[in-house]
Design an enzyme around this catalytic site. Structure first.
Site, PDB file in Angstrom:
ATOM      1  N   LYS A  52       0.756  -1.284  -0.378  1.00  0.00           N
ATOM      2  CA  LYS A  52      -0.129   0.223   0.178  1.00  0.00           C
ATOM      3  C   LYS A  52       0.800   0.724   0.010  1.00  0.00           C
ATOM      4  O   LYS A  52       0.369   2.817   0.030  1.00  0.00           O
ATOM      5  CB  LYS A  52      -0.868   0.148   1.195  1.00  0.00           C
ATOM      6  CG  LYS A  52      -2.036  -1.055   1.228  1.00  0.00           C
ATOM      7  CD  LYS A  52      -3.248  -0.784   2.109  1.00  0.00           C
ATOM      8  CE  LYS A  52      -4.799  -2.185   2.290  1.00  0.00           C
ATOM      9  NZ  LYS A  52      -5.026  -2.072   3.072  1.00  0.00           N
TER      10      LYS A  52
ATOM     11  N   ASN B 263      -4.539   1.830  -1.269  1.00  0.00           N
ATOM     12  CA  ASN B 263      -5.510   1.056  -1.575  1.00  0.00           C
ATOM     13  C   ASN B 263      -6.329   0.620  -3.018  1.00  0.00           C
ATOM     14  O   ASN B 263      -6.691  -0.609  -3.199  1.00  0.00           O
ATOM     15  CB  ASN B 263      -6.127   0.363  -0.146  1.00  0.00           C
ATOM     16  CG  ASN B 263      -7.815   1.352  -0.547  1.00  0.00           C
ATOM     17  OD1 ASN B 263      -7.864   2.701  -0.678  1.00  0.00           O
ATOM     18  ND2 ASN B 263      -8.894   0.315  -0.052  1.00  0.00           N
TER      19      ASN B 263
END
Ligand code: ATR
Length: 287
Positions: A73, A94
């Site tokens: 991420k 994300n």
């Protein structure tokens, strides 16, 4: 859940490692089917050193949307052409949406948690929130709490320096009062409102592990949230429930971050009836 794949089918997917246990394909393929959209969503297990190549390849293959999960991420950010303000503040992405220039990064984790908290009438505004952990997930939670005007955030973490760094990061953006504690200082904590558990401690298969073993902690607050969704009730939530505390696991957060990503990719709004069907399908497929 076989879909009709043809020359016009567009591809979506999730990049992570490991990825085998993801339920995101169920969420997105159910949505595509119900909304009659010609999309297929697949998992991609990508090695740590191949992330940049994978993103370039995905762009070349016209993969229109991607989710990014552990451990990528933060690492994915240099591969983006642009990043939305919330994702930039959190420092983690994300969801990627393909544009003419490349992928734009979003963070729908914070929105997913926020919606899940709202559905259960759990208030951040003017509350004292205790966050357990100081990793990537904690960062999204802390920024959300600050944005929603929590009046104090306490971060409890094994590594004090990491908690302090997160507290400073929040303070660079918001005036929220911040406190940092280690687990062995926990007995001295004041009463507060909501505890949000963000570490992997207690995740399947280590279901007996609980980050907070000090019993007195559970007399100090009224709502316990654990971002873990497998098991549905972690040792931390079980202990809280025994003490009469309201509990909430991470399943709805996961679901809502997925819904939000789908809305971003397809410029649609998902209705409650579609959402209910998605929940039913996930429960069918995961027992
Ligand atoms: P994520 O992005 O999922 O939040 P992460 O960035 O690796 O994952 O962060 C994991 C968090 O869980 C960290 O706060 C970590 O504590 P440290 O900062 O001390 O490393 C915490 N954590 C993980 N395993 C732990 C353990 N066995 N005991 C205590 N804390 C743990």
């Amino acid at each position: 859940m076989q879909q009709n794949i043809n020359g016009k089918t567009k591809l979506l997917g999730v990049i992570g490692n490991p990825i085998e246990h993801t339920i995101s394909p169920t969420i997105h393929n159910t949505l595509a089917k119900m909304l009659n959209m010609n999309f297929v969503y697949v998992p991609f297990k990508v090695d740590y050193n191949d992330l940049g190549k994978a993103i370039e390849g995905a762009q070349a293959l016209n993969i229109v949307g991607l989710n990014i999960t552990v451990p990528y991420k933060e690492k994915v950010i240099p591969s983006l052409c642009d990043i939305m303000p919330l994702a930039k503040q959190i420092g983690a992405v994300n969801t990627l949406k393909l544009t003419e220039k490349g992928y734009v990064g979003y963070n729908t984790d914070a929105d997913g948690l926020f919606r899940s908290l709202n559905e259960h009438a759990i208030t951040l505004r003017e509350s004292h929130i205790v966050i357990i952990g100081a990793g990537g997930a904690a960062r999204a939670v802390a920024m959300l709490c600050a944005r929603e005007k929590a009046n104090k955030i306490t971060i409890i973490n094994r590594t004090r320096a990491k908690a302090q760094e997160l507290a400073h990061h929040v303070r660079r953006h918001y005036p929220t009062e911040m406190e940092v504690l280690r687990f062995h200082d926990i007995h001295g904590i004041d009463t507060f409102d909501v505890a949000i558990q963000t570490t992997p401690i207690g995740m399947s298969p280590n279901v007996l592990n609980n980050p907070v073993t000090d019993d007195s902690f559970y007399d100090k607050f009224h709502t316990a949230v654990d971002l873990i969704y497998n098991p549905g009730k972690t040792a931390f939530l079980k202990k809280a429930e025994e003490k009469g505390i309201q509990i909430l696991n991470g399943f709805e957060m996961l679901l809502y971050q997925g819904i939000k990503a789908y809305e971003i990719w397809n410029n649609v709004e998902i209705s409650d009836s579609v959402l209910e069907e998605v929940i039913r399908q996930i429960k069918n497929q995961n027992g």
